[in-house]
Write a protein that holds these residues in place. Structure first.
Motif, PDB file in Angstrom:
ATOM      1  N   ARG A   1      14.710   7.393  -2.065  1.00  0.00           N
ATOM      2  CA  ARG A   1      13.675   8.173  -3.132  1.00  0.00           C
ATOM      3  C   ARG A   1      14.200   7.717  -4.859  1.00  0.00           C
ATOM      4  N   SER A   2      15.478   7.595  -5.150  1.00  0.00           N
ATOM      5  CA  SER A   2      15.881   7.368  -6.363  1.00  0.00           C
ATOM      6  C   SER A   2      15.520   5.859  -6.632  1.00  0.00           C
ATOM      7  N   LEU A   3      15.649   4.958  -5.507  1.00  0.00           N
ATOM      8  CA  LEU A   3      15.183   3.501  -5.776  1.00  0.00           C
ATOM      9  C   LEU A   3      13.789   3.454  -5.951  1.00  0.00           C
ATOM     10  N   THR A   4      12.867   4.363  -5.643  1.00  0.00           N
ATOM     11  CA  THR A   4      11.562   4.245  -5.899  1.00  0.00           C
ATOM     12  C   THR A   4      11.151   5.303  -6.729  1.00  0.00           C
ATOM     13  N   SER A   5      11.900   5.868  -7.613  1.00  0.00           N
ATOM     14  CA  SER A   5      11.695   6.919  -8.539  1.00  0.00           C
ATOM     15  C   SER A   5      10.543   6.286  -9.599  1.00  0.00           C
ATOM     16  N   THR A   6       9.998   7.117 -10.295  1.00  0.00           N
ATOM     17  CA  THR A   6       8.995   6.731 -11.379  1.00  0.00           C
ATOM     18  C   THR A   6       9.659   5.853 -12.589  1.00  0.00           C
ATOM     19  N   GLU A   7      10.713   6.699 -13.049  1.00  0.00           N
ATOM     20  CA  GLU A   7      11.515   6.054 -13.992  1.00  0.00           C
ATOM     21  C   GLU A   7      12.237   4.677 -13.580  1.00  0.00           C
ATOM     22  N   ALA A   8      12.843   4.688 -12.320  1.00  0.00           N
ATOM     23  CA  ALA A   8      13.510   3.358 -12.024  1.00  0.00           C
ATOM     24  C   ALA A   8      12.114   2.417 -11.950  1.00  0.00           C
ATOM     25  N   LEU A   9      11.036   2.621 -11.487  1.00  0.00           N
ATOM     26  CA  LEU A   9      10.078   1.470 -11.044  1.00  0.00           C
ATOM     27  C   LEU A   9       9.418   1.158 -12.549  1.00  0.00           C
ATOM     28  N   LYS A  10       9.325   2.218 -13.504  1.00  0.00           N
ATOM     29  CA  LYS A  10       8.896   1.857 -14.960  1.00  0.00           C
ATOM     30  C   LYS A  10      10.066   0.526 -15.364  1.00  0.00           C
TER      31      LYS A  10
END
Length: 422
Positions: free
Chosen positions: A335-344
């Protein structure tokens, strides 16, 4: 991508699993973690363009599980699935692992934890789930969307007397444009099929201009008629591309990554079927052609009445191994690896079209704006529906077809038999 022999890859896999090598890549040795440590295998985290993405994901996870250490092991891509296969066979490997969507993950779901209950809250925010799903269960969280746009060089169009704002809409118009392009000293298509991957991109990028809507949907659903006239026509066009001189010389000996893309971005070819994310994509090409000179076109219509669509699926995604000590905590890392901030961060640094639909990528230039708009009506890529076994066979047959040593009928007959038993 560097290719090693089968035996070398197996040897490296064995060394990795017995504790030899570095934990930071190149056949890294680190296997599974513990209750307070998670090990991630991928081929992205070692790249400079992914640094901010990994940092954001680790920070997000640390906020939820401050007592759990996360270790990323970046494996070389050309050995990745061999190493992973050996780890799966031994039952000792990473807790979290990266996959391409489609056959590469579907062939290995027996070693993975279904993530539906853990990722339910992310269903609406993220797209591309189908590429990581088998028999109604989801085995990875999508990080990127991966598709196969047909890019074209607007500068070459202008030089050839073509309208850069109006790319060809039919196959006949495309052939006419190719004739004009070759007259100014450029190839029409940059094609790399040394790895046998060129045919995959060809099938998915051009298929929606040939197959009817029903044929397309049936293909994705597994009801594939390899010997139908329209399916055969896709392979006929592939064969004709060589016979008519549309491709660069020596396409079968040209590596897709990154030689064919280099031909396109250096202005030696007017078109290339590239990627939406990762490499061979809009951000790479913008560095050489500039955003204003890079165009994206739909599949040329071959069958009257069909409406072309952008082929895309989930590109890459992280899954959780069955042997992990705590699936719920490992799923939280996904979930962290697909979080919005990470993906931005991944979009900003690497040019990845993120699976997160809340991220607006349209400001990156005309090509990305075209891709983003096309995603809304896009359909799954045809080749992603196939097993890795059938894709490998299709790659070998495509090389023979391009060289003229096999017929289209022989190709589809063998592919039909492979697909039936996959």
């Amino acid at each position: 991508m560097r290719v090693r022999s089968w035996w070398s890859a197996v040897l490296v896999a064995g060394l990795a699993l017995t504790g030899c090598g570095s934990a930071s890549g190149s056949g890294g040795a680190t296997s599974g973690g513990s209750a307070d440590r998670l090990v991630v295998w991928d081929w992205k985290s070692g790249e400079p363009s992914a640094k901010s993405y990994v940092e954001k994901a680790k920070a997000d996870f640390a906020g939820k599980h401050p007592g759990v250490t996360v270790e990323f092991v970046a494996q070389p891509f050309d050995q990745y699935y061999t190493l992973l296969g050996a780890a799966i066979q031994s039952g000792k490997g990473p807790d979290v692992m990266l996959f391409n969507g489609g056959g590469q993950i579907r062939d290995r779901v027996d070693a993975l934890v279904p993530l539906d209950e853990y990722l339910a809250e992310d269903r609406q925010r993220l797209a591309g789930w189908d590429a990581f799903t088998k028999d109604g269960k989801t085995y990875a969280g999508p990080v990127t969307l991966q598709g196969h746009p047909i890019y074209y060089n607007k500068g070459l169009y202008e030089k050839a007397g073509l309208d850069p704002a109006a790319p060809p809409g039919t196959w006949d118009e495309f052939l006419a444009g190719c004739t004009a392009v070759t007259k100014v000293g450029a190839d029409c298509i940059a094609l790399g099929n040394k790895e046998g991957a060129g045919i995959q991109f060809w099938l998915s990028a051009l298929g929606s201009g040939v197959l009817t809507a029903q044929e397309y949907d049936d293909w994705i659903a597994g009801r594939r008629d390899w010997k139908s006239p329209h399916v055969k026509q896709i392979f006929e066009l592939w064969k004709q591309s060589g016979e008519k001189g549309l491709n660069n010389e020596g396409a079968n000996s040209t590596a897709m990554f990154n030689d064919s893309f280099a031909l396109f971005q250096s202005g030696k070819a007017a078109h290339v079927i590239g990627l939406m994310s990762d490499v061979g994509h809009w951000k790479d090409f913008n560095e050489f052609l500039t955003p204003e000179k890079l165009g994206v076109m739909g599949a040329p219509v071959v069958t009257t009445g069909v409406t072309p669509s952008m082929p895309f699926d989930g590109g890459i995604g992280y899954g959780v191994a069955k042997w992990t000590k705590n699936p719920e905590v490992a799923a939280d890392l996904v979930r962290s690896l697909t979080s919005t901030e990470a993906l931005k961060a991944f979009y900003a640094e690497a040019g990845a079209i993120a699976a997160d639909t809340t991220i607006d990528a349209s400001a990156a230039g005309p090509a990305v704006a075209t891709i983003s708009a096309a995603i809304k009506t896009g359909k799954p890529a045809l080749h992603v529906a196939l097993s890795s076994k059938t894709l490998d066979l299709m790659g070998r047959l495509s090389q023979q077809l391009l060289s003229g040593s096999i017929t289209v009928d022989q190709v589809v007959e063998q592919l039909a038999a492979s697909d039936k038993t996959a």
